[in-house]
Design a protein around this motif. Structure first.
Motif, PDB file in Angstrom:
ATOM      1  N   UNK A  13      -4.126  42.774  41.656  1.00 44.25           N
ATOM      2  CA  UNK A  13      -2.764  42.794  42.434  1.00 44.25           C
ATOM      3  C   UNK A  13      -2.635  43.217  43.716  1.00 44.25           C
ATOM      4  N   UNK A  14      -1.648  42.490  44.525  1.00 47.11           N
ATOM      5  CA  UNK A  14      -1.406  42.902  45.776  1.00 47.11           C
ATOM      6  C   UNK A  14      -0.314  43.769  45.671  1.00 47.11           C
ATOM      7  N   UNK A  15      -0.234  44.516  46.791  1.00 44.74           N
ATOM      8  CA  UNK A  15       0.968  45.891  46.724  1.00 44.74           C
ATOM      9  C   UNK A  15       1.368  45.709  48.062  1.00 44.74           C
ATOM     10  N   UNK A  40     -11.821  48.294  43.273  1.00 46.65           N
ATOM     11  CA  UNK A  40     -12.088  47.721  44.507  1.00 46.65           C
ATOM     12  C   UNK A  40     -11.116  47.142  45.097  1.00 46.65           C
ATOM     13  N   UNK A  41     -11.092  46.621  46.506  1.00 44.65           N
ATOM     14  CA  UNK A  41      -9.914  46.348  47.214  1.00 44.65           C
ATOM     15  C   UNK A  41     -10.039  46.797  48.564  1.00 44.65           C
ATOM     16  N   UNK A  42      -8.684  46.825  48.904  1.00 41.48           N
ATOM     17  CA  UNK A  42      -8.397  47.328  50.477  1.00 41.48           C
ATOM     18  C   UNK A  42      -7.175  47.850  50.698  1.00 41.48           C
ATOM     19  N   UNK A  43      -6.742  48.899  51.602  1.00 39.32           N
ATOM     20  CA  UNK A  43      -5.674  49.141  52.290  1.00 39.32           C
ATOM     21  C   UNK A  43      -5.539  49.258  53.667  1.00 39.32           C
ATOM     22  N   UNK A  51       2.623  50.029  53.887  1.00 42.41           N
ATOM     23  CA  UNK A  51       1.131  49.953  53.621  1.00 42.41           C
ATOM     24  C   UNK A  51       1.039  49.040  52.649  1.00 42.41           C
ATOM     25  N   UNK A  52      -0.182  48.253  53.027  1.00 43.32           N
ATOM     26  CA  UNK A  52      -0.298  47.109  51.856  1.00 43.32           C
ATOM     27  C   UNK A  52      -1.802  46.917  51.571  1.00 43.32           C
ATOM     28  N   UNK A  53      -2.018  46.098  50.339  1.00 42.17           N
ATOM     29  CA  UNK A  53      -3.451  45.860  50.198  1.00 42.17           C
ATOM     30  C   UNK A  53      -3.620  45.262  48.539  1.00 42.17           C
ATOM     31  N   UNK A  54      -4.759  45.335  48.190  1.00 41.99           N
ATOM     32  CA  UNK A  54      -5.142  44.688  46.918  1.00 41.99           C
ATOM     33  C   UNK A  54      -6.014  45.637  46.020  1.00 41.99           C
ATOM     34  N   UNK A  55      -5.740  45.662  44.986  1.00 40.11           N
ATOM     35  CA  UNK A  55      -6.543  46.580  43.898  1.00 40.11           C
ATOM     36  C   UNK A  55      -7.215  45.375  43.008  1.00 40.11           C
ATOM     37  N   UNK A  56      -8.470  45.476  42.401  1.00 39.85           N
ATOM     38  CA  UNK A  56      -8.968  44.973  41.556  1.00 39.85           C
ATOM     39  C   UNK A  56     -10.013  45.975  40.678  1.00 39.85           C
ATOM     40  N   UNK A  57      -9.813  45.817  39.353  1.00 36.88           N
ATOM     41  CA  UNK A  57     -10.563  46.528  38.513  1.00 36.88           C
ATOM     42  C   UNK A  57     -10.110  46.024  36.947  1.00 36.88           C
ATOM     43  N   UNK A  58     -10.354  46.878  35.961  1.00 36.23           N
ATOM     44  CA  UNK A  58      -9.886  46.952  34.711  1.00 36.23           C
ATOM     45  C   UNK A  58      -8.230  46.990  34.854  1.00 36.23           C
TER      46      UNK A  58
END
Length: 105
Positions: A13-15, A40-43, A51-58
């Motif tokens: 998901x992007x946020x 994993x991902x970034x901010x 503030x924006x980024x991406x989360x990846x995982x279960x």
């Protein structure tokens, strides 16, 4: 694979988080939470003051991070709105770790 199995599947998901989220260690708290959660991902900070980024995982890990950035944040942050986009299922994650990107506006 049965419909009940999540084996080998990841969520992404992007946020973008709005409010008083820059200059209050929001990215550092997000990094710490991401590392303890295992996503994993970034901010990064944006020029717009978000503030924006991406989360990846279960799915569970991603949902935990969505809650964190939308409701908890850092102790001095004031979150007014959280926007989640591009939610999708992945077979393989795009990142190896969670990182803080530039954008120190």
């Amino acid at each position: 694979m049965t419909a009940m199995s999540d084996s080998g599947r990841f969520s992404s998901v992007d946020y973008e988080i709005h409010g008083s989220v820059q200059g209050v260690f929001f990215r550092q708290y997000t990094l710490d939470k991401a590392q303890s959660t295992g996503v994993v991902g970034w901010v990064m900070n944006t020029e717009a003051g978000t503030v924006k980024g991406t989360f990846q995982g279960t799915k569970f890990q991603v949902d935990e991070m969505k809650h964190f950035v939308s409701k908890v944040g850092s102790p001095m942050s004031q979150i007014t709105r959280a926007v989640f986009t591009n939610e999708r299922e992945l077979v393989q994650k795009d990142y190896e770790r969670f990182s803080v990107s530039g954008g120190d506006w």
